[in-house]
Design a protein around this motif. Structure first.
Motif, PDB file in Angstrom:
ATOM      1  N   ALA A   1       0.839  -1.207   0.025  1.00 27.50           N
ATOM      2  CA  ALA A   1       0.010  -0.108   0.169  1.00 27.50           C
ATOM      3  C   ALA A   1       0.835   1.165  -0.229  1.00 27.50           C
ATOM      4  N   ALA A   2       1.981   1.172   0.655  1.00 27.78           N
ATOM      5  CA  ALA A   2       2.790   2.386   0.689  1.00 27.78           C
ATOM      6  C   ALA A   2       3.556   2.724  -0.652  1.00 27.78           C
ATOM      7  N   TRP A   3       3.872   1.615  -1.503  1.00 23.26           N
ATOM      8  CA  TRP A   3       3.906   1.773  -2.845  1.00 23.26           C
ATOM      9  C   TRP A   3       3.131   2.504  -3.955  1.00 23.26           C
ATOM     10  N   VAL A   4       1.731   2.097  -3.552  1.00 24.99           N
ATOM     11  CA  VAL A   4       0.839   2.527  -4.039  1.00 24.99           C
ATOM     12  C   VAL A   4       0.521   3.972  -3.816  1.00 24.99           C
TER      13      VAL A   4
ATOM     14  N   THR B   1      -6.111   6.286   3.655  1.00 26.80           N
ATOM     15  CA  THR B   1      -7.205   6.345   2.536  1.00 26.80           C
ATOM     16  C   THR B   1      -7.008   5.188   1.420  1.00 26.80           C
ATOM     17  N   VAL B   2      -5.510   5.215   1.337  1.00 26.58           N
ATOM     18  CA  VAL B   2      -4.938   4.048   0.123  1.00 26.58           C
ATOM     19  C   VAL B   2      -5.644   2.869   0.776  1.00 26.58           C
ATOM     20  N   MET B   3      -5.355   2.501   2.061  1.00 26.45           N
ATOM     21  CA  MET B   3      -5.982   1.149   2.590  1.00 26.45           C
ATOM     22  C   MET B   3      -7.510   0.851   2.395  1.00 26.45           C
ATOM     23  N   THR B   4      -8.061   2.031   2.695  1.00 26.23           N
ATOM     24  CA  THR B   4      -9.576   2.188   2.405  1.00 26.23           C
ATOM     25  C   THR B   4      -9.911   1.897   1.010  1.00 26.23           C
ATOM     26  N   ILE B   5      -9.265   2.215   0.107  1.00 22.17           N
ATOM     27  CA  ILE B   5      -9.611   2.077  -1.005  1.00 22.17           C
ATOM     28  C   ILE B   5      -9.337   0.543  -1.656  1.00 22.17           C
ATOM     29  N   LEU B   6      -8.065   0.191  -1.132  1.00 24.37           N
ATOM     30  CA  LEU B   6      -7.563  -1.236  -1.564  1.00 24.37           C
ATOM     31  C   LEU B   6      -8.600  -2.178  -0.880  1.00 24.37           C
TER      32      LEU B   6
END
Length: 129
Positions: free
Chosen positions: A33-36, A48-53
């Motif tokens: 997720a950090a890469w994204v 937010t990235v984790m929520t979307i994933l």
């Protein structure tokens, strides 16, 4: 536009999902997720990235596998398959499927209509499993 205006303009969930999927498609393999988050720019929170994933996982648009204490993520399908999935979801939300399909078909170019007819004919020729 002031800094306050820029902050007020929020990306919609669909826009973020598309950006996350695009980043996953750019990856050469499963990514964190950090890469994204890094690919999408510094203004997006990790949570937010984790929520979307997680939302994309629930929609079966991405897969994840354990890597140590965290997960790595991959797109579950190519762009065409994801677009088809989105189209089916839109259709499933409508009460008058026939009207939606009729409107869609009448809006196609002649070339796209021919292609759709060909694909439908091929699909009916395939044996059932």
């Amino acid at each position: 536009m002031t800094a306050g205006d820029a902050r007020a303009r929020r990306r919609g969930q669909g826009e973020l999902e598309a950006q996350v999927l695009a980043a996953l498609h750019e990856a050469t393999g499963p990514v964190t997720a950090a890469w994204v988050q890094e690919r999408l720019g510094g203004d997006l929170a990790y949570t937010t990235v984790m929520t979307i994933l997680s939302r994309l996982l629930a929609k079966q648009a991405v897969t994840r596998e354990r890597a140590g204490r965290s997960f790595v993520w991959s797109a579950a399908a190519d762009e065409a398959a994801l677009a088809a999935l989105r189209m089916r979801r839109v259709l499933d939300r409508e009460s008058d499927r026939e009207a939606v399909l009729a409107s869609f078909v009448t809006g196609l170019s002649p070339d796209d209509e021919r292609l759709l007819r060909l694909l439908l004919a091929q699909a009916t020729e395939e044996p059932e499993d």
